[in-house]
Design a protein around this motif. Structure first.
Motif, PDB file in Angstrom:
ATOM      1  N   LEU A 145       1.897 -54.087  61.919  1.00 45.52           N
ATOM      2  CA  LEU A 145       2.480 -55.419  62.043  1.00 45.52           C
ATOM      3  C   LEU A 145       3.098 -55.545  63.422  1.00 45.52           C
ATOM      4  O   LEU A 145       3.979 -54.775  63.792  1.00 45.52           O
ATOM      5  CB  LEU A 145       3.559 -55.635  60.976  1.00 45.52           C
ATOM      6  CG  LEU A 145       4.288 -56.977  61.042  1.00 45.52           C
ATOM      7  CD1 LEU A 145       3.352 -58.119  60.638  1.00 45.52           C
ATOM      8  CD2 LEU A 145       5.523 -56.956  60.160  1.00 45.52           C
ATOM      9  N   GLY A 203       4.147 -61.200  64.061  1.00 48.33           N
ATOM     10  CA  GLY A 203       3.633 -61.439  62.728  1.00 48.33           C
ATOM     11  C   GLY A 203       2.160 -61.103  62.550  1.00 48.33           C
ATOM     12  O   GLY A 203       1.621 -61.234  61.456  1.00 48.33           O
ATOM     13  N   ILE A 217      -0.912 -59.091  61.737  1.00 46.72           N
ATOM     14  CA  ILE A 217      -1.298 -57.904  60.973  1.00 46.72           C
ATOM     15  C   ILE A 217      -2.577 -57.370  61.598  1.00 46.72           C
ATOM     16  O   ILE A 217      -3.595 -58.060  61.646  1.00 46.72           O
ATOM     17  CB  ILE A 217      -1.518 -58.250  59.486  1.00 46.72           C
ATOM     18  CG1 ILE A 217      -0.219 -58.754  58.874  1.00 46.72           C
ATOM     19  CG2 ILE A 217      -2.060 -57.042  58.736  1.00 46.72           C
ATOM     20  CD1 ILE A 217      -0.377 -59.349  57.489  1.00 46.72           C
ATOM     21  N   GLU A 224       4.704 -57.297  54.609  1.00 48.08           N
ATOM     22  CA  GLU A 224       5.379 -58.580  54.385  1.00 48.08           C
ATOM     23  C   GLU A 224       6.889 -58.379  54.226  1.00 48.08           C
ATOM     24  O   GLU A 224       7.678 -59.218  54.676  1.00 48.08           O
ATOM     25  CB  GLU A 224       4.794 -59.288  53.169  1.00 48.08           C
ATOM     26  CG  GLU A 224       3.398 -59.809  53.413  1.00 48.08           C
ATOM     27  CD  GLU A 224       2.760 -60.415  52.181  1.00 48.08           C
ATOM     28  OE1 GLU A 224       3.333 -60.312  51.072  1.00 48.08           O
ATOM     29  OE2 GLU A 224       1.673 -60.999  52.325  1.00 48.08           O
ATOM     30  N   ALA A 280       8.134 -57.890  57.680  1.00 50.04           N
ATOM     31  CA  ALA A 280       8.113 -59.193  58.361  1.00 50.04           C
ATOM     32  C   ALA A 280       9.325 -60.022  57.961  1.00 50.04           C
ATOM     33  O   ALA A 280      10.020 -60.582  58.829  1.00 50.04           O
ATOM     34  CB  ALA A 280       6.823 -59.942  58.041  1.00 50.04           C
ATOM     35  N   PRO A 299       3.211 -64.291  58.614  1.00 48.53           N
ATOM     36  CA  PRO A 299       2.279 -63.232  58.986  1.00 48.53           C
ATOM     37  C   PRO A 299       0.855 -63.797  59.026  1.00 48.53           C
ATOM     38  O   PRO A 299       0.521 -64.710  58.267  1.00 48.53           O
ATOM     39  CB  PRO A 299       2.434 -62.192  57.884  1.00 48.53           C
ATOM     40  CG  PRO A 299       3.055 -62.899  56.746  1.00 48.53           C
ATOM     41  CD  PRO A 299       3.807 -64.064  57.305  1.00 48.53           C
ATOM     42  N   GLU A 317      -3.402 -66.956  57.333  1.00 51.87           N
ATOM     43  CA  GLU A 317      -1.949 -66.894  57.438  1.00 51.87           C
ATOM     44  C   GLU A 317      -1.323 -67.124  56.073  1.00 51.87           C
ATOM     45  O   GLU A 317      -1.962 -67.626  55.155  1.00 51.87           O
ATOM     46  CB  GLU A 317      -1.425 -67.956  58.406  1.00 51.87           C
ATOM     47  CG  GLU A 317      -1.639 -69.378  57.914  1.00 51.87           C
ATOM     48  CD  GLU A 317      -1.183 -70.446  58.884  1.00 51.87           C
ATOM     49  OE1 GLU A 317      -0.796 -70.137  60.010  1.00 51.87           O
ATOM     50  OE2 GLU A 317      -1.232 -71.642  58.478  1.00 51.87           O
TER      51      GLU A 317
END
Length: 121
Positions: free
Chosen positions: A38, A42, A44, A67, A70, A78, A116
């Motif tokens: 990550l 944001g 990935i 997540e 994040a 993300p 997203e």
């Protein structure tokens, strides 16, 4: 697969990624079976689960952990560039397609999807 593995020889690139991104690694029986990164914006990156370990919750755990990171970092959106085969997995996890993309890697052109998810506060 050869197109993707060709990038693994750039040790400087991998060192930079490992030192600038949150990295999560999944192990089973002393073997790495999945990993994901990550970025602070944001993104990935490098989301991977070994084919012998798919459908066992490893990808779900990796994504959930990213997540969680994040959220802790204040990242509310993300996103990732997802292969055709991984798109259903991300959709089941609440990600939506932003756009279909045509990308080129080492002279090979293929389609992927920018996806997203907006995290709850």
């Amino acid at each position: 697969m050869a197109v993707w593995s060709a990038g693994t020889t750039d040790e400087e690139l991998w060192q930079t990624k490992l030192h600038t991104r949150s990295t999560d690694v999944a192990e089973a029986n002393g073997q790495i079976v999945g990993f994901a990164m990550l970025d602070s914006n944001g993104y990935i990156d490098c989301f991977y689960c070994h084919h012998n370990y798919q459908q066992q919750g490893i990808g779900s755990q990796l994504l959930h952990h990213l997540e969680t990171i994040a959220s802790a970092l204040g990242i509310r959106r993300p996103f990732s560039e997802v292969s055709i085969t991984a798109t259903p997995f991300f959709q089941r996890k609440g990600y939506g397609v932003v756009t279909k993309q045509r990308v080129e890697q080492q002279g090979v052109s293929f389609c992927n999807f920018l996806m997203e998810k907006y995290l709850e506060r």
